[in-house]
Motif scaffolding. Structure first.
Motif, PDB file in Angstrom:
ATOM      1  N   LEU A 303      48.282  43.163  38.061  1.00 39.71           N
ATOM      2  CA  LEU A 303      47.144  43.727  38.639  1.00 39.71           C
ATOM      3  C   LEU A 303      46.711  45.250  38.381  1.00 39.71           C
ATOM      4  CD1 LEU A 303      46.756  41.828  42.233  1.00 39.71           C
ATOM      5  CD2 LEU A 303      45.123  41.417  40.196  1.00 39.71           C
ATOM      6  N   GLU A 306      46.074  46.097  34.893  1.00 42.09           N
ATOM      7  CA  GLU A 306      44.541  45.684  34.520  1.00 42.09           C
ATOM      8  C   GLU A 306      43.807  46.778  34.843  1.00 42.09           C
ATOM      9  OE1 GLU A 306      43.696  41.943  36.139  1.00 42.09           O
ATOM     10  OE2 GLU A 306      44.442  40.600  34.686  1.00 42.09           O
ATOM     11  N   TRP A 307      43.971  47.338  36.242  1.00 43.99           N
ATOM     12  CA  TRP A 307      43.142  48.428  36.678  1.00 43.99           C
ATOM     13  C   TRP A 307      43.244  49.525  35.952  1.00 43.99           C
ATOM     14  CZ3 TRP A 307      40.173  49.253  41.064  1.00 43.99           C
ATOM     15  CH2 TRP A 307      39.994  50.503  41.358  1.00 43.99           C
ATOM     16  N   SER A 320      32.364  46.386  35.241  1.00 42.36           N
ATOM     17  CA  SER A 320      32.234  44.916  35.591  1.00 42.36           C
ATOM     18  C   SER A 320      32.835  44.708  36.957  1.00 42.36           C
ATOM     19  CB  SER A 320      33.446  44.488  34.661  1.00 42.36           C
ATOM     20  OG  SER A 320      34.855  44.757  34.951  1.00 42.36           O
ATOM     21  N   LYS A 322      34.872  42.864  38.442  1.00 45.04           N
ATOM     22  CA  LYS A 322      36.279  42.926  38.870  1.00 45.04           C
ATOM     23  C   LYS A 322      36.716  44.345  39.387  1.00 45.04           C
ATOM     24  CE  LYS A 322      40.993  41.318  38.195  1.00 45.04           C
ATOM     25  NZ  LYS A 322      41.567  40.385  37.260  1.00 45.04           N
ATOM     26  N   THR A 324      35.038  47.130  40.734  1.00 45.30           N
ATOM     27  CA  THR A 324      33.738  47.829  41.290  1.00 45.30           C
ATOM     28  C   THR A 324      34.153  49.102  41.851  1.00 45.30           C
ATOM     29  OG1 THR A 324      34.152  46.493  43.241  1.00 45.30           O
ATOM     30  CG2 THR A 324      32.513  45.591  41.867  1.00 45.30           C
ATOM     31  N   TYR A 353      41.056  46.760  45.898  1.00 47.89           N
ATOM     32  CA  TYR A 353      41.254  45.958  44.420  1.00 47.89           C
ATOM     33  C   TYR A 353      42.372  44.997  44.363  1.00 47.89           C
ATOM     34  CZ  TYR A 353      42.924  45.001  39.872  1.00 47.89           C
ATOM     35  OH  TYR A 353      43.437  44.249  38.512  1.00 47.89           O
ATOM     36  N   SER A 356      42.264  42.296  47.375  1.00 48.35           N
ATOM     37  CA  SER A 356      41.136  41.452  46.822  1.00 48.35           C
ATOM     38  C   SER A 356      41.522  40.241  45.848  1.00 48.35           C
ATOM     39  CB  SER A 356      39.805  41.922  46.475  1.00 48.35           C
ATOM     40  OG  SER A 356      39.409  42.781  47.334  1.00 48.35           O
ATOM     41  N   TYR A 357      42.346  40.763  44.771  1.00 44.89           N
ATOM     42  CA  TYR A 357      42.761  39.739  43.713  1.00 44.89           C
ATOM     43  C   TYR A 357      44.400  39.402  44.018  1.00 44.89           C
ATOM     44  CZ  TYR A 357      38.282  40.878  41.902  1.00 44.89           C
ATOM     45  OH  TYR A 357      36.842  41.210  41.676  1.00 44.89           O
TER      46      TYR A 357
END
Length: 358
Positions: A303, A306-307, A320, A322, A324, A353, A356-357
């Motif tokens: 994660l 990706e961030w 996008s 994901k 925000t 973030y 949430s994921y």
């Protein structure tokens, strides 16, 4: 004591041989309880040796008398001022560096350029050994508080001490000891978090200190130099949570190490070298460790990769769904980066973030 300090100081001449032998035998030592780490770069060392070889005067050396052996009469002296000069002298005599031409005056480039001590003509070697230093010997009756004040005063001009170096001189207690102990962990060198210049000027200790303050007082604590000084004073003599903070700090670093090792793309390796990102990651991992709910650090690593990939990419990716919160994270990382509001904003968006994921 300050008023009659002059009466406690004797000015004498001592040659380079005396100073070299004194440091070699540990009769002349650096007092790490208030001295800073070695700061001078090569160019400064070369210019000093050139000055000595030319026979020109250099600033005085201050030595504080410490312990005298009652049987042999040998006395140990602590360097109050002159660590950089003596360090350069010792290193040159030990052939640790050469006199680079680029740092020499034009008229000396041919004579001294590229030479180490062993390469000098005999007459210049002899002149260096005989060079007369002006040394101020301070009586052992002078107390440490006065010595520290003298040290700070002497270092208020050339190579001015930064705030952390000043703290190192003023405080010698438990909080500083823990910060220095943590700075010695392998983690920092493994990922090259701090540059050599950071370490020389004790900036690593200051950053670690702010992280320790976070552990003690939370993310909303201010990190002004005045505030850091107050914390150093508060935990100088009494620091009951020292062992607890040490274990927790090491736990956070261990989990960060686990995250970095699982990053096959190596995205995070550069991110952790940016101090604002490092602080955000440290506070995030602290939250994850304390919560006990987020234990899959392989997933957390993915994660975070990706961030921060999105962070480095275009605004279309950042906007996008994901990611925000990434725009606000970016803003907080670019404006007043050390402010309480910016630190809190970066932590909140990163935490939202991950939660949430996850």
């Amino acid at each position: 004591m300050i008023n009659n300090l002059f009466e406690k100081i004797k000015i004498e001449s001592r040659n380079a041989k005396f100073l070299y032998d004194g440091q070699k035998s540990q009769e002349i030592v650096v007092d790490n309880s208030f001295q800073r780490k070695y700061v001078w770069m090569l160019k400064h060392q070369v210019k000093l040796i050139e000055t000595i070889l030319m026979g020109f005067p250099i600033p005085e050396i201050y030595l504080w008398q410490q312990n005298t052996n009652p049987d042999t009469g040998e006395t140990q002296f602590s360097i109050v001022d002159g660590q950089q000069r003596l360090g350069a002298l010792i290193k040159f005599i030990n052939n640790d560096f050469a006199l680079s031409k680029v740092n020499l005056d034009d008229e000396n480039k041919e004579v001294f350029g590229g030479k180490k001590f062993k390469d000098l003509e005999p007459e210049y070697k002899a002149n260096l050994w005989k060079y007369s230093f002006s040394v101020r010997f301070i009586d052992d009756a002078v107390d440490r508080e006065t010595i520290v004040k003298l040290f700070l005063k002497l270092n208020s001009t050339e190579f001015t001490l930064n705030p952390q170096e000043l703290r190192n001189a003023q405080f010698d207690g438990l909080f500083l000891q823990l910060a220095e102990e943590i700075a010695g962990l392998d983690f920092w060198g493994k990922y090259q978090i701090f540059k050599d210049t950071d370490i020389r000027r004790m900036k690593d200790i200051q950053i670690i200190s702010t992280l320790l303050i976070f552990l003690r007082k939370g993310i909303e604590e201010e990190y002004s130099q005045k505030n850091i000084n107050q914390v150093y004073d508060l935990y100088n003599q009494s620091y009951d949570e020292k062992d607890e903070d040490k274990l927790l700090f090491k736990k956070v670093l261990e989990k960060l190490d686990e995250i970095l090792l699982q990053d096959d793309k190596k995205v995070l390796l550069e991110i952790v070298k940016v101090k604002t990102h490092f602080y955000s990651l440290f506070t995030l991992i602290y939250f994850l460790v304390k919560s006990d709910k987020y234990t899959d650090f392989k997933k957390i690593s993915l994660l975070l990769v990706e961030w921060f990939e999105a962070y480095k990419n275009s605004s279309t990716v950042v906007d996008s769904l994901k990611f925000t919160g990434l725009f606000e994270y970016k803003q907080a990382n670019q404006e007043a980066t050390q402010s309480k509001a910016s630190r809190l904003k970066r932590f909140e968006k990163l935490k939202e973030y991950i939660v949430s994921y996850y």
